[in-house]
Design a protein around this motif. Sequence first.
Motif, PDB file in Angstrom:
ATOM      1  N   ILE A   1       0.857  -1.184   0.000  1.00 45.06           N
ATOM      2  CA  ILE A   1       0.000   0.000   0.000  1.00 45.06           C
ATOM      3  C   ILE A   1       0.891   1.232   0.000  1.00 45.06           C
ATOM      4  CG2 ILE A   1      -1.724   1.319   1.276  1.00 45.06           C
ATOM      5  CD1 ILE A   1      -2.780  -1.255   2.403  1.00 45.06           C
ATOM      6  N   ASN A   2       0.568   2.173  -0.843  1.00 44.70           N
ATOM      7  CA  ASN A   2       1.281   3.450  -0.883  1.00 44.70           C
ATOM      8  C   ASN A   2       0.402   4.554  -0.310  1.00 44.70           C
ATOM      9  OD1 ASN A   2       3.636   2.512  -2.007  1.00 44.70           O
ATOM     10  ND2 ASN A   2       3.113   3.097  -4.098  1.00 44.70           N
ATOM     11  N   TYR A   3       1.005   5.350   0.541  1.00 44.97           N
ATOM     12  CA  TYR A   3       0.324   6.564   1.012  1.00 44.97           C
ATOM     13  C   TYR A   3       1.267   7.739   0.803  1.00 44.97           C
ATOM     14  CZ  TYR A   3      -1.405  10.302   3.949  1.00 44.97           C
ATOM     15  OH  TYR A   3      -1.822  11.527   4.393  1.00 44.97           O
ATOM     16  N   THR A   4       0.740   8.792   0.193  1.00 47.23           N
ATOM     17  CA  THR A   4       1.541   9.979  -0.081  1.00 47.23           C
ATOM     18  C   THR A   4       0.780  11.224   0.371  1.00 47.23           C
ATOM     19  OG1 THR A   4       2.549   8.935  -2.021  1.00 47.23           O
ATOM     20  CG2 THR A   4       2.700  11.327  -1.870  1.00 47.23           C
ATOM     21  N   TYR A   5       1.496  12.082   1.046  1.00 47.36           N
ATOM     22  CA  TYR A   5       0.944  13.395   1.411  1.00 47.36           C
ATOM     23  C   TYR A   5       1.784  14.471   0.744  1.00 47.36           C
ATOM     24  CZ  TYR A   5       0.091  17.707   3.950  1.00 47.36           C
ATOM     25  OH  TYR A   5      -0.185  19.016   4.259  1.00 47.36           O
ATOM     26  N   MET A   6       1.101  15.444   0.137  1.00 45.42           N
ATOM     27  CA  MET A   6       1.803  16.536  -0.540  1.00 45.42           C
ATOM     28  C   MET A   6       1.196  17.872  -0.137  1.00 45.42           C
ATOM     29  SD  MET A   6       2.411  15.039  -4.382  1.00 45.42           S
ATOM     30  CE  MET A   6       0.659  14.886  -4.682  1.00 45.42           C
TER      31      MET A   6
ATOM     32  N   ASN B   1      -3.572  20.855  -0.128  1.00 42.55           N
ATOM     33  CA  ASN B   1      -3.192  19.599   0.516  1.00 42.55           C
ATOM     34  C   ASN B   1      -3.699  18.439  -0.340  1.00 42.55           C
ATOM     35  OD1 ASN B   1      -2.153  20.370   3.396  1.00 42.55           O
ATOM     36  ND2 ASN B   1      -3.960  21.639   3.027  1.00 42.55           N
ATOM     37  N   ILE B   2      -2.797  17.509  -0.647  1.00 42.37           N
ATOM     38  CA  ILE B   2      -3.131  16.392  -1.519  1.00 42.37           C
ATOM     39  C   ILE B   2      -2.793  15.089  -0.799  1.00 42.37           C
ATOM     40  CG2 ILE B   2      -2.813  15.356  -3.788  1.00 42.37           C
ATOM     41  CD1 ILE B   2      -1.745  18.043  -4.743  1.00 42.37           C
ATOM     42  N   HIS B   3      -3.753  14.171  -0.794  1.00 36.29           N
ATOM     43  CA  HIS B   3      -3.561  12.844  -0.217  1.00 36.29           C
ATOM     44  C   HIS B   3      -3.756  11.805  -1.311  1.00 36.29           C
ATOM     45  CE1 HIS B   3      -3.778  14.353   3.989  1.00 36.29           C
ATOM     46  NE2 HIS B   3      -4.605  15.243   3.459  1.00 36.29           N
ATOM     47  N   LEU B   4      -2.833  10.873  -1.391  1.00 33.96           N
ATOM     48  CA  LEU B   4      -2.924   9.778  -2.347  1.00 33.96           C
ATOM     49  C   LEU B   4      -2.733   8.466  -1.588  1.00 33.96           C
ATOM     50  CD1 LEU B   4      -0.904  12.178  -3.739  1.00 33.96           C
ATOM     51  CD2 LEU B   4      -1.416  10.765  -5.743  1.00 33.96           C
ATOM     52  N   ILE B   5      -3.601   7.492  -1.836  1.00 38.52           N
ATOM     53  CA  ILE B   5      -3.479   6.187  -1.201  1.00 38.52           C
ATOM     54  C   ILE B   5      -4.023   5.124  -2.140  1.00 38.52           C
ATOM     55  CG2 ILE B   5      -5.723   6.366  -0.029  1.00 38.52           C
ATOM     56  CD1 ILE B   5      -4.417   4.807   2.315  1.00 38.52           C
ATOM     57  N   GLY B   6      -3.381   3.974  -2.146  1.00 41.36           N
ATOM     58  CA  GLY B   6      -3.848   2.904  -3.013  1.00 41.36           C
ATOM     59  C   GLY B   6      -2.939   1.692  -2.970  1.00 41.36           C
ATOM     60  N   PRO B   7      -3.394   0.588  -3.556  1.00 40.21           N
ATOM     61  CA  PRO B   7      -2.606  -0.650  -3.553  1.00 40.21           C
ATOM     62  C   PRO B   7      -1.539  -0.659  -4.640  1.00 40.21           C
ATOM     63  CG  PRO B   7      -4.680  -1.021  -4.674  1.00 40.21           C
ATOM     64  CD  PRO B   7      -4.717   0.402  -4.179  1.00 40.21           C
ATOM     65  N   LYS B   8      -0.599  -1.539  -4.462  1.00 43.04           N
ATOM     66  CA  LYS B   8       0.437  -1.720  -5.478  1.00 43.04           C
ATOM     67  C   LYS B   8       0.821  -3.198  -5.545  1.00 43.04           C
ATOM     68  CE  LYS B   8       4.651  -1.199  -2.698  1.00 43.04           C
ATOM     69  NZ  LYS B   8       5.944  -0.478  -2.570  1.00 43.04           N
ATOM     70  N   ALA B   9       1.310  -3.598  -6.702  1.00 43.50           N
ATOM     71  CA  ALA B   9       1.889  -4.928  -6.905  1.00 43.50           C
ATOM     72  C   ALA B   9       3.257  -4.730  -7.541  1.00 43.50           C
ATOM     73  CB  ALA B   9       0.994  -5.780  -7.795  1.00 43.50           C
TER      74      ALA B   9
ATOM     75  N   ARG C   1      -7.175  12.768  -3.372  1.00 42.47           N
ATOM     76  CA  ARG C   1      -8.095  13.765  -2.815  1.00 42.47           C
ATOM     77  C   ARG C   1      -7.296  15.036  -2.554  1.00 42.47           C
ATOM     78  NH1 ARG C   1     -13.015  14.022   0.340  1.00 42.47           N
ATOM     79  NH2 ARG C   1     -12.966  15.805   1.750  1.00 42.47           N
ATOM     80  N   GLU C   2      -7.723  16.123  -3.194  1.00 42.68           N
ATOM     81  CA  GLU C   2      -7.034  17.405  -3.055  1.00 42.68           C
ATOM     82  C   GLU C   2      -7.990  18.441  -2.475  1.00 42.68           C
ATOM     83  OE1 GLU C   2      -4.896  20.912  -5.753  1.00 42.68           O
ATOM     84  OE2 GLU C   2      -5.275  18.914  -6.616  1.00 42.68           O
ATOM     85  N   SER C   3      -7.529  19.127  -1.465  1.00 41.63           N
ATOM     86  CA  SER C   3      -8.298  20.230  -0.876  1.00 41.63           C
ATOM     87  C   SER C   3      -7.496  21.507  -1.017  1.00 41.63           C
ATOM     88  CB  SER C   3      -8.593  19.953   0.598  1.00 41.63           C
ATOM     89  OG  SER C   3      -7.402  19.820   1.336  1.00 41.63           O
ATOM     90  N   ASN C   4      -8.185  22.572  -1.469  1.00 39.52           N
ATOM     91  CA  ASN C   4      -7.516  23.838  -1.728  1.00 39.52           C
ATOM     92  C   ASN C   4      -8.369  24.960  -1.161  1.00 39.52           C
ATOM     93  OD1 ASN C   4      -6.195  26.078  -2.705  1.00 39.52           O
ATOM     94  ND2 ASN C   4      -5.918  25.245  -4.783  1.00 39.52           N
ATOM     95  N   PRO C   5      -8.001  25.495  -0.002  1.00 38.72           N
ATOM     96  CA  PRO C   5      -8.827  26.541   0.611  1.00 38.72           C
ATOM     97  C   PRO C   5      -8.835  27.848  -0.170  1.00 38.72           C
ATOM     98  CG  PRO C   5      -6.768  26.286   1.814  1.00 38.72           C
ATOM     99  CD  PRO C   5      -6.814  25.177   0.811  1.00 38.72           C
ATOM    100  N   ASN C   6      -7.858  28.036  -1.057  1.00 40.01           N
ATOM    101  CA  ASN C   6      -7.758  29.290  -1.812  1.00 40.01           C
ATOM    102  C   ASN C   6      -8.243  29.154  -3.249  1.00 40.01           C
ATOM    103  OD1 ASN C   6      -6.543  30.577   0.426  1.00 40.01           O
ATOM    104  ND2 ASN C   6      -4.541  29.711  -0.152  1.00 40.01           N
ATOM    105  N   TYR C   7      -8.939  28.061  -3.568  1.00 41.37           N
ATOM    106  CA  TYR C   7      -9.416  27.870  -4.937  1.00 41.37           C
ATOM    107  C   TYR C   7     -10.560  28.834  -5.237  1.00 41.37           C
ATOM    108  CZ  TYR C   7     -11.154  25.544  -9.126  1.00 41.37           C
ATOM    109  OH  TYR C   7     -11.570  25.261 -10.400  1.00 41.37           O
ATOM    110  N   THR C   8     -10.481  29.549  -6.362  1.00 41.52           N
ATOM    111  CA  THR C   8     -11.484  30.555  -6.720  1.00 41.52           C
ATOM    112  C   THR C   8     -12.054  30.253  -8.108  1.00 41.52           C
ATOM    113  OG1 THR C   8      -9.734  31.973  -7.604  1.00 41.52           O
ATOM    114  CG2 THR C   8     -10.398  32.338  -5.306  1.00 41.52           C
ATOM    115  N   GLY C   9     -12.554  29.076  -8.277  1.00 42.18           N
ATOM    116  CA  GLY C   9     -13.112  28.701  -9.563  1.00 42.18           C
ATOM    117  C   GLY C   9     -14.534  29.167  -9.774  1.00 42.18           C
ATOM    118  N   GLY C  10     -15.170  29.738  -8.780  1.00 43.70           N
ATOM    119  CA  GLY C  10     -16.554  30.175  -8.911  1.00 43.70           C
ATOM    120  C   GLY C  10     -17.241  30.130  -7.559  1.00 43.70           C
TER     121      GLY C  10
END
Length: 212
Positions: free
Chosen positions: A95-100, A108-116, A142-151
């Motif tokens: 399993i890979n987990y990545t925080y960016m 803030n970006i979170h990535l998680i998932g299986p690997k072979a 999953r990415e969360s952006n408190p400063n996103y101004t898309g509308g």
Amino acid sequence: MRIMTYRCLFVLLFSCLSLSSFAQLDDEVYDKEEDRKPLRNNRPGDLNGEKQNPLKGFFIGSSAGLDLWNSLFRIDFSPHLGYRISSFAHLGLGINYTYMYEMTSQANIHLIGPKAFLRIRPLPQYWESFYLHGELEQLYVRESNPNYTGGPNSPKYFQDIQPRANIGFGYTSNFDNGLGIFSEFLFDIYYLRSGTTYVNPVTYRAGLHYGF
């Protein structure tokens, strides 16, 4: 004369019986020593326990990565379980987990998932520590952006699925107690096709593993 003959025969017969008895005692002691040697040198159950070890051939481990790429801070963890098919090939799951953290947009970006993965040692008889590594990943993003101004109704986060196909090489150093350390340099070849990736296409990992 006849009495002397009887005495001689009696002494000869007694001597033969004595020698036979001593020889039989020596044989019995020798046999007992032979029976005891396996118990003294190899404690009962040690060899049988080793042959019947159900985990023999398996290994567990975990790696960690850390880098800074285009104002993007990344840290990841990757625990895994593998099996040594032979000295040439090892395969496993993990399993890979990545925080960016994106420093410019504060996303803030979170990535998680299986690997072979599959590891190939091309020259195990000459260079057992070197191996080629390939793995497939399916990461939930999953990415969360408190400063996103898309509308006015734009979401504060979005989700995605990102496949990765990493290839590269690694080096491992094993200790006598089953523990070992390893490091890997990988490149995401999926990046060549899509041109985009949530993480750096070049990945460096280092970690520990234990072989049963």
